[in-house]
Design a protein around this motif. Structure first.
Motif, PDB file in Angstrom:
ATOM      1  N   GLY A  22       0.797  -1.217   0.000  1.00 20.62           N
ATOM      2  CA  GLY A  22       0.000   0.000   0.000  1.00 20.62           C
ATOM      3  C   GLY A  22       0.833   1.271   0.000  1.00 20.62           C
ATOM      4  O   GLY A  22       2.041   1.254  -0.268  1.00 20.62           O
TER       5      GLY A  22
ATOM      6  N   LEU B 109       0.153   5.120  -6.957  1.00 12.91           N
ATOM      7  CA  LEU B 109      -0.782   5.430  -5.878  1.00 12.91           C
ATOM      8  C   LEU B 109      -2.057   6.050  -6.432  1.00 12.91           C
ATOM      9  O   LEU B 109      -3.173   5.718  -6.007  1.00 12.91           O
ATOM     10  CB  LEU B 109      -0.132   6.381  -4.875  1.00 12.91           C
TER      11      LEU B 109
ATOM     12  N   MET C 210      -4.271   3.485  -7.992  1.00 10.78           N
ATOM     13  CA  MET C 210      -4.870   2.583  -7.003  1.00 10.78           C
ATOM     14  C   MET C 210      -5.955   3.259  -6.168  1.00 10.78           C
ATOM     15  O   MET C 210      -6.585   2.616  -5.335  1.00 10.78           O
ATOM     16  CB  MET C 210      -3.780   2.029  -6.079  1.00 10.78           C
TER      17      MET C 210
ATOM     18  N   PHE D  33      -5.388   6.199  -4.308  1.00  4.94           N
ATOM     19  CA  PHE D  33      -4.814   6.923  -3.168  1.00  4.94           C
ATOM     20  C   PHE D  33      -4.208   8.243  -3.657  1.00  4.94           C
ATOM     21  O   PHE D  33      -3.011   8.512  -3.493  1.00  4.94           O
ATOM     22  CB  PHE D  33      -3.767   6.062  -2.462  1.00  4.94           C
TER      23      PHE D  33
ATOM     24  N   PHE E 219      -4.913  -4.760  -3.590  1.00  2.00           N
ATOM     25  CA  PHE E 219      -4.832  -3.877  -2.419  1.00  2.00           C
ATOM     26  C   PHE E 219      -5.937  -2.851  -2.562  1.00  2.00           C
ATOM     27  O   PHE E 219      -6.086  -2.217  -3.613  1.00  2.00           O
ATOM     28  CB  PHE E 219      -3.474  -3.189  -2.332  1.00  2.00           C
ATOM     29  N   ASN E 220      -6.725  -2.662  -1.488  1.00  2.00           N
ATOM     30  CA  ASN E 220      -7.834  -1.717  -1.562  1.00  2.00           C
ATOM     31  C   ASN E 220      -7.880  -0.842  -0.315  1.00  2.00           C
ATOM     32  O   ASN E 220      -7.042  -0.964   0.588  1.00  2.00           O
ATOM     33  CB  ASN E 220      -9.156  -2.464  -1.758  1.00  2.00           C
ATOM     34  N   ARG E 221      -8.875   0.005  -0.265  1.00  2.00           N
ATOM     35  CA  ARG E 221      -9.006   0.942   0.854  1.00  2.00           C
ATOM     36  C   ARG E 221      -9.202   0.211   2.180  1.00  2.00           C
ATOM     37  O   ARG E 221      -8.707   0.647   3.225  1.00  2.00           O
ATOM     38  CB  ARG E 221     -10.188   1.870   0.589  1.00  2.00           C
TER      39      ARG E 221
ATOM     40  N   ASP F  94      -7.851  -2.609   3.022  1.00  2.00           N
ATOM     41  CA  ASP F  94      -6.516  -3.031   3.474  1.00  2.00           C
ATOM     42  C   ASP F  94      -5.784  -1.875   4.138  1.00  2.00           C
ATOM     43  O   ASP F  94      -5.130  -2.042   5.180  1.00  2.00           O
ATOM     44  CB  ASP F  94      -5.697  -3.541   2.277  1.00  2.00           C
ATOM     45  N   GLN F  95      -5.903  -0.689   3.536  1.00  2.00           N
ATOM     46  CA  GLN F  95      -5.230   0.471   4.104  1.00  2.00           C
ATOM     47  C   GLN F  95      -5.790   0.838   5.465  1.00  2.00           C
ATOM     48  O   GLN F  95      -5.043   1.171   6.394  1.00  2.00           O
ATOM     49  CB  GLN F  95      -5.345   1.657   3.136  1.00  2.00           C
TER      50      GLN F  95
ATOM     51  N   HIS G 188       1.495  -6.772   5.381  1.00  2.00           N
ATOM     52  CA  HIS G 188       0.878  -5.524   5.824  1.00  2.00           C
ATOM     53  C   HIS G 188       1.435  -5.054   7.164  1.00  2.00           C
ATOM     54  O   HIS G 188       1.339  -3.866   7.482  1.00  2.00           O
ATOM     55  CB  HIS G 188      -0.638  -5.682   5.900  1.00  2.00           C
TER      56      HIS G 188
ATOM     57  N   SER H 142       3.957  -2.372   6.581  1.00  2.00           N
ATOM     58  CA  SER H 142       3.406  -1.025   6.401  1.00  2.00           C
ATOM     59  C   SER H 142       2.921  -0.435   7.714  1.00  2.00           C
ATOM     60  O   SER H 142       3.132   0.754   7.985  1.00  2.00           O
ATOM     61  CB  SER H 142       2.255  -1.077   5.392  1.00  2.00           C
TER      62      SER H 142
END
Length: 424
Positions: free
Chosen positions: A246, A287, A290, A292, A353-355, A357-358, A380, A383
């Motif tokens: 991410g 980013l 994706m 972001f 990877f999506n929101r 996951d963030q 993860h 991160s």
């Protein structure tokens, strides 16, 4: 002593060396029972020993050929035959030395940290198997991490002939970690794992040809196509690292690439790595694609505050002026166009990877800041640890101990490791 006796004595001495390169196992490399949670798998030991056995068989065949009618051959021919045996011995020595050094490190204070990095690498492969279960043929031995000198992490891919082994193929991926970079929040480690993923998926050439066609079609400039064609492996690894980790991975890579302006803004002809200044623009574009965009904007603001083109640079004018047009094209081609060897999927389909996951990563960062482990997948955790470190709310060593304990699967002895000090 005459020539024949001299040569025979040399052969006798050579025979004494044939059995010195024993097999490697946990006892031989000095691993104790308490070290075994951090050791490579039994299959790694088996594959290493199978490779050593194959080399040993070649050595013994050469030695048997050397001993046949040695008294009837010309002295120079005997010396050549001896040299052929020694060539295979050198190969075995290098192979044995590499396995010994890599495996034996698991019995040191670095063992838990290395096991933590192994866990991260294995999880990166697991993420792909979850979305594309049959993308890789059969089981693959996970990458093994080891410590070595050098400024940056590096990888030796599976099956690649290594010059350090006199052309002997590497049986499983090895990822080098510099001695001072053993903390598991280094986003660049995800980049090194991504190199192995690209190789194991078999898309090196497919990606390169696609990038060449895309840049040539958009710019019509062979020089620009050649440059991005050389850069394609590193760009792939950067973009894959962001998909694995991410936005934190992009920030971590920018941290790694931030140097004084002369280095960051100097183009290296023939280099495989993108010029650092432009490389961060590639990260920011990824980013944005994706979803972001805010992180992309913040990253570029920081980068443009650090490096001002009007202050001077050593990047070809054509490369600079074409970057705003070509960077989105290259990112789209590498990360969002389908590949035959990815079963007609794009990289962004294979590594997702999506929101959500963030959001989970940010929550994990808050847990780490409070001194608690998280339930995030290992890739993860890298991160989350990045954000926890950035917050300044937890001492780096404390953070390293928490994350290493979690990822290595057992209490980490590194928590007792004293800081390195220089002798007076």
């Amino acid at each position: 002593m005459n020539v024949r006796r001299f040569l025979q004595a040399k052969i006798t001495g050579l025979s004494a060396r044939l059995s010195r390169l024993a097999r490697v196992d946990n006892a031989f490399v000095g691993l104790r029972p308490q070290d075994m949670p951090y050791a490579p798998s039994p299959e790694h030991f088996r594959v290493a020993n199978a490779r050593l056995a194959a080399v040993e068989q070649r050595i013994r065949q050469r030695f048997e050929d050397l001993q046949t009618d040695v008294g009837q051959r010309a002295p120079q021919r005997v010396l050549v035959d001896i040299a052929l045996v020694e060539r295979e011995l050198d190969r075995a020595r290098r192979l044995f030395g590499m396995f010994y050094e890599v495996f034996a490190q698991r019995g040191t204070a670095f063992g838990p940290s290395l096991a933590a990095h192994d866990s991260i690498a294995a999880d990166c492969y697991a993420a792909i198997r979850q979305t594309s279960p049959r993308l890789f043929d059969g089981p693959l031995l996970k990458p093994v991490s080891y410590m070595e000198h050098g400024y940056s992490p590096a990888t030796m891919r599976r099956g690649v002939a290594l010059s350090r082994l006199l052309g002997e193929a590497n049986p499983f991926p090895l990822i080098r970690i510099p001695w001072d970079r053993d903390q598991p929040w280094q986003s660049v480690f995800l980049h090194e794992v991504a190199h192995n993923i690209q190789a194991d998926a078999g898309i090196w050439q497919e990606n390169r040809q696609a990038v060449l066609r895309r840049v040539m079609g958009r710019a019509g400039n062979p020089m620009l196509a050649s440059v991005y064609g050389r850069w394609h492996k590193e760009i792939f690894a950067d973009l894959a690292a962001i998909l694995l980790g991410g936005p934190a991975a992009a920030w971590g890579m920018a941290d790694f690439l931030a140097h004084p302006q002369p280095r960051t803004m100097t183009f290296r002809p023939g280099g495989a790595h993108p010029t650092a200044y432009l490389r961060v623009y590639l990260l920011a574009e990824m980013l944005r694609r994706m979803g972001f965009a805010s992180d992309a904007t913040k990253l570029l603001r920081v980068w443009q505050a650090l490096y001002r083109t009007e202050s001077g640079h050593r990047i070809p004018a054509g490369l600079m002026t074409s970057a705003p047009r070509l960077i989105p094209e290259v990112v789209d081609e590498i990360a969002f166009q389908t590949r035959r060897n990815l079963a007609q999927q794009a990289l962004a389909d294979v590594i997702r990877f999506n929101r959500g996951d963030q959001d989970a990563i940010l929550e994990g960062a808050r847990c780490l800041q409070a001194g608690r482990a998280t339930d995030l997948p290992p890739r993860h955790v890298v991160s989350a640890a990045h954000y926890a470190l950035e917050s300044g709310r937890i001492p780096p060593q404390r953070l390293a101990h928490i994350v290493t304990d979690q990822l290595s699967g057992s209490p980490s002895r590194s928590s007792q490791r004293p800081p390195l000090r220089l002798a007076a």
